[in-house]
Design a protein around this motif. Structure first.
Motif, mmCIF file in Angstrom:
data_model
loop_
_atom_site.group_PDB
_atom_site.id
_atom_site.type_symbol
_atom_site.label_atom_id
_atom_site.label_comp_id
_atom_site.label_asym_id
_atom_site.label_seq_id
_atom_site.Cartn_x
_atom_site.Cartn_y
_atom_site.Cartn_z
ATOM 1 N N GLN A 102 86.524 74.527 32.303
ATOM 2 C CA GLN A 102 87.374 74.814 33.454
ATOM 3 C C GLN A 102 88.849 74.917 33.060
ATOM 4 O O GLN A 102 89.659 75.471 33.815
ATOM 5 N N PRO A 107 89.228 80.563 33.084
ATOM 6 C CA PRO A 107 88.253 79.467 33.082
ATOM 7 C C PRO A 107 86.822 79.980 33.105
ATOM 8 O O PRO A 107 86.546 81.080 33.594
ATOM 9 N N GLY A 171 84.481 71.088 42.971
ATOM 10 C CA GLY A 171 84.207 72.092 41.959
ATOM 11 C C GLY A 171 82.991 72.914 42.350
ATOM 12 O O GLY A 171 82.687 73.081 43.537
#
Length: 343
Positions: A102, A107, A171
């Motif tokens: 990430q 990313p 996330g």
């Protein structure tokens, strides 16, 4: 010399995304969980499914922040729909967990996966399916199914019951859990917390755009603010330390789904919560290895509760679904995706 071996197909992420729906994934995952715990065909019950799935192998790639996991599994005699034929699926998922992805520019997902689907009659490789989205969806779906049987089945008119959901960690898994819960159940409030607040705010914007009526979206400053009124709590981070404790929780019935991918699967939830809760897992075989240091009462597998149509053997007000992820889930979802792409 001629052969009858056909070239395996490859389905990329964009193709998989076109057919993924929560109904498709939830149905496939429920079948996988229902089959888990039974390891051979039952001649006395032609409708009984079963699953054979060894504990996954874990290969550290230099250190434990970079892992390669192999997850083979066979699911037999199951249905992907009530009107469908009973089928068998043989699959193996290869997944990498690189916690620093990430931070790359650009990313990458921390979890990357491919699923190999084989012909269950010949062993020939049938296809390779990008499994990164499937992993995110099936993990959230396991929590959705566990919430149905461990929590909502306690109440009359379970699916219509209004619930408040907390998402700890926004996330990939937090997003999947938030969207899946709101698509599947009558979520009236959702509370979002993330260590980096901008991630929670971005997810809040997505939810407000997707669900314009009847859903209140809150971005919380602290984990305790997110969970204090929640009926269902979903925790999915890499944190090695407890983010929520017993004193933060409301009185009454509560269900917690924890899917953390850190070095310690159960590090995100305080020991005082485990002391006052009962734990269910997706696989007792995996739990013996991956949860051997967990100090908690593991009642059994969610699959047994599904087979008993939601009847639990205890009535503790706090249940925890300790999700580790199992090969059977990947196999049945990959099969459902394969079938949808080949219509």
């Amino acid at each position: 010399m001629s052969t009858n071996v056909s070239q395996p197909k490859y389905f990329a992420a964009d193709q998989v995304a076109k057919v993924l729906t929560w109904n498709l994934v939830n149905s496939a995952v429920e079948e996988a969980l229902k089959a888990t715990g039974i390891t051979q065909a039952n001649s006395a019950n032609a409708k009984a499914s079963y699953a054979i799935q060894p504990a996954r192998s874990v290969t550290p790639c230099g250190d434990y922040s970079k892992l390669l996991l192999t997850m083979p599994g066979f699911v037999g005699n199951y249905q992907l729909s009530e009107s469908g034929d009973r089928i068998n699926t043989l699959a193996c998922k290869l997944v990498t967990s690189f916690s620093s992805n990430q931070n790359l520019q650009p990313p990458l997902p921390n979890i990357l996966a491919n699923i190999l689907l084989f012909c269950p009659q010949t062993g020939q490789l049938r296809c390779i399916i990008d499994g990164t989205q499937i992993t995110g969806w099936r993990t959230a779906s396991a929590s959705i199914v566990a919430t149905k049987y461990l929590f909502l089945k306690r109440f009359p008119q379970a699916k219509e019951k209004p619930i408040k959901v907390a998402i700890i960690g926004c996330g990939v898994q937090g997003q999947s859990h938030a969207l899946g819960m709101c698509k599947t159940y009558n979520v009236i409030d959702i509370f979002l917390w993330n260590r980096t607040k901008s991630k929670a705010e971005n997810l809040a914007s997505k939810l407000r755009a997707e669900f314009r009526n009847g859903l209140k979206v809150h971005v919380s400053e602290r984990p305790q603010d997110a969970v204090q009124d929640a009926d269902v709590i979903c925790v999915g981070t890499y944190s090695p330390n407890a983010l929520i404790s017993y004193s933060m929780l409301k009185d009454g019935d509560i269900h917690i789904n924890t899917v953390g991918a850190g070095q310690v699967h159960f590090g995100e939830v305080g020991q005082d919560i485990y002391d006052n809760a009962v734990v269910y897992v997706d696989s007792l075989v995996s739990a013996k290895t991956e949860l051997k240091d967990l100090k908690a009462t593991i009642i059994g597998e969610v699959g047994e509760v599904i087979r008993n149509e939601g009847q639990r053997t205890e009535n503790n007000r706090i249940t925890i679904f300790q999700s580790m992820g199992i090969a059977a889930e990947d196999a049945t979802v990959a099969q459902a995706v394969y079938n949808a792409l080949n219509k």
